[in-house]
Scaffold this motif. Structure first.
Motif, short mmCIF file in Angstrom:
data_model
loop_
_atom_site.label_atom_id
_atom_site.label_comp_id
_atom_site.label_asym_id
_atom_site.label_seq_id
_atom_site.Cartn_x
_atom_site.Cartn_y
_atom_site.Cartn_z
N SER A 1 0.84 -1.21 0.00
CA SER A 1 0.00 0.00 0.00
C SER A 1 0.87 1.25 0.00
N LEU A 2 0.43 2.25 -0.75
CA LEU A 2 1.15 3.52 -0.85
C LEU A 2 0.17 4.68 -0.93
N ASP A 3 0.66 5.83 -0.48
CA ASP A 3 -0.12 7.07 -0.61
C ASP A 3 0.48 8.02 -1.64
N ALA A 4 1.74 7.79 -2.00
CA ALA A 4 2.42 8.70 -2.93
C ALA A 4 3.54 7.96 -3.65
N ILE A 5 3.82 8.41 -4.88
CA ILE A 5 4.94 7.89 -5.67
C ILE A 5 5.72 9.09 -6.22
N VAL A 6 7.01 9.10 -5.96
CA VAL A 6 7.89 10.12 -6.53
C VAL A 6 8.74 9.45 -7.60
N TRP A 7 8.63 9.94 -8.82
CA TRP A 7 9.39 9.38 -9.94
C TRP A 7 10.69 10.17 -10.09
N ALA A 8 11.73 9.72 -9.42
CA ALA A 8 13.05 10.35 -9.54
C ALA A 8 13.83 9.62 -10.62
N THR A 9 13.25 9.60 -11.82
CA THR A 9 13.73 8.75 -12.90
C THR A 9 14.50 9.53 -13.96
N GLY A 10 14.92 10.72 -13.62
CA GLY A 10 15.86 11.43 -14.46
C GLY A 10 15.26 12.21 -15.61
N PHE A 11 16.16 12.64 -16.49
CA PHE A 11 15.82 13.53 -17.60
C PHE A 11 16.61 13.13 -18.83
N LYS A 12 16.12 13.56 -19.98
CA LYS A 12 16.86 13.41 -21.23
C LYS A 12 17.05 14.79 -21.86
N GLY A 13 17.94 14.85 -22.83
CA GLY A 13 18.20 16.13 -23.48
C GLY A 13 16.93 16.76 -24.02
N ASP A 14 16.77 18.05 -23.76
CA ASP A 14 15.60 18.79 -24.22
C ASP A 14 15.87 19.28 -25.64
N LEU A 15 15.59 18.40 -26.60
CA LEU A 15 15.99 18.66 -27.99
C LEU A 15 14.82 18.56 -28.97
N ALA A 16 13.59 18.63 -28.48
CA ALA A 16 12.44 18.46 -29.36
C ALA A 16 12.43 19.49 -30.49
N HIS A 17 12.92 20.69 -30.21
CA HIS A 17 12.91 21.75 -31.23
C HIS A 17 13.91 21.47 -32.36
N LEU A 18 14.81 20.49 -32.17
CA LEU A 18 15.78 20.14 -33.20
C LEU A 18 15.39 18.89 -33.99
N GLU A 19 14.29 18.26 -33.62
CA GLU A 19 13.94 16.97 -34.22
C GLU A 19 13.78 17.06 -35.73
N GLY A 20 13.30 18.19 -36.24
CA GLY A 20 13.09 18.34 -37.67
C GLY A 20 14.37 18.32 -38.49
#
Length: 384
Positions: A304-323
């Motif tokens: 049983s849980l009341d909360a979940i913290v997703w400390a699962t990191g980040f990736k490069g913020d490059l969506a504007h370069l995808e094209g």
């Protein structure tokens, strides 16, 4: 005809890497494009730059760090170019202390920063209408933003990772009735008082939040694989070895992992020792599903849980370069130094080998040096 503003170099982002690039551009004699320098001229004699930052104020991602992350718990903050960081109160939130330092650096160097400006798309200029007015014969990049369009001969991308959090998909996540949030949205430990909480992730942020939240409630720690502990101090030699490993991955076009995936976790960190003393540094294998009031463990039992913290990191913020189609079949972006292979006018900094703060400083300098060499013309074969 498209209305646009012109800069020899557009820097996207004003965190540590972006500020380093801006500093070195200014030292190299590039003028502020906000003053109209080089507008419509396309002259090699008039070199200009502008910095576009999506944040409302100075500080990069630091201004968004959770309130309880204090200066004393930080691993390290490296000096910005030619401005030593001031003495910081160890009990001050890092979000205000580091952001103030960045703001002082911006002001002292009078960097041409526009904010808040969010870049939505970058595309090659080609023969697009209007670009010839800059005397560029259609070269460079068109940078679309929510505050207008820029045309740039060169692009330095320093957007970091903060705006691209990684949150794994697990069956039943949308049925959970408790609190769910990513590290990016974590503000303070008091919000979890009395809530039995799962912290998911094997990085430094996960350990920090595990230790913090355990001060006010019961906390369980989940990771996909057992953590790798770094028992020795992270010295210069170890740093070089890590950078070489990341560089090898980038040069091969492979996707790079988080910094901690290369270094391991600091076994003697302040928060690690505190979590261990509190008895919460006990890793559990990842659960297999999420249910309305908790999670289903790998062995079939229910927790049983009341909360979940997703400390699962980040990736490069490059969506504007995808094209631009930069990614390899392996999902990475192949680079040589700061330069994207096959895209010599585009530099990524604060990415791959320069994810660390000290690496970001050097990458800003290296990107500017590369652009200076390109503007000077082809190097002789014996030098190149």
């Amino acid at each position: 005809m498209t209305d646009f503003r012109y800069a020899t170099v557009v820097v996207i982002g004003a965190g540590q890497a972006g500020l380093s690039a801006g500093f070195h551009l200014q030292r190299a004699g590039f003028a502020s494009a906000l003053d109209g320098a080089g507008a419509g001229a396309g002259s090699a004699d008039i070199r200009s730059f502008v910095m576009l930052d999506a944040n409302p104020a100075a500080g990069g991602a630091w201004q968004h760090r959770w309130e309880s992350l204090r200066v004393r718990t930080l691993n390290a903050i490296f000096d910005l170019p030619r401005m030593s960081k001031p003495d910081m109160n160890p009990d001050e939130p890092s979000s205000t202390a580091v952001s103030r330092y960045f703001a002082e650096f911006e002001a002292a160097n009078e960097l041409p920063i526009e904010r808040p400006v969010r870049v939505s798309e970058v595309r090659r200029a080609g023969a697009e209408a209007g670009t010839a007015e800059a005397g560029t014969a259609g070269g460079g990049y068109v940078v679309e933003t929510d505050a207008g369009t820029w045309h740039a001969e060169y692009l330095i991308n320093a957007t970091g990772t903060w705006n691209n959090p990684v949150q794994p998909e697990y069956p039943g996540a949308d049925t959970f009735l408790g609190l769910q949030q990513h590290t990016r949205d974590y503000v303070r430990l008091e919000d979890f008082a009395g809530l039995r909480t799962a912290v998911v992730g094997g990085g430094i942020s996960a350990l920090q939040q595990l230790e913090e939240i355990s001060r006010v409630t019961d906390v369980l720690w989940y990771t996909r694989r057992p953590p790798e502990w770094m028992d020795t101090e992270f010295d210069t030699q170890a740093g070089r070895e890590v950078i070489q490993r990341v560089t090898s991955d980038v040069e091969a076009g492979r996707v790079t992992g988080s910094v901690v995936s290369y270094t391991g976790l600091p076994a003697n960190g302040l928060y690690v020792r505190a979590a261990k003393a509190r008895g919460v540094l006990k890793r559990r294998p990842m659960f297999v599903a999420i249910e309305p009031h908790g999670v289903r463990e790998a062995d079939g039992t229910f927790t049983s849980l009341d909360a979940i913290v997703w400390a699962t990191g980040f990736k490069g913020d490059l969506a504007h370069l995808e094209g631009l189609g930069l990614r390899t079949s392996a999902g990475g972006i192949t680079m040589r130094g700061t330069e994207v292979l096959g895209e010599p006018a585009l530099h990524l900094i604060g990415f791959g080998p320069s994810q660390s703060t000290v690496g970001a400083n050097r990458a800003g300098r290296d990107a500017v040096r590369a652009i200076e060499r390109q503007l000077a013309g082809p190097l002789p074969a014996t030098i190149a």
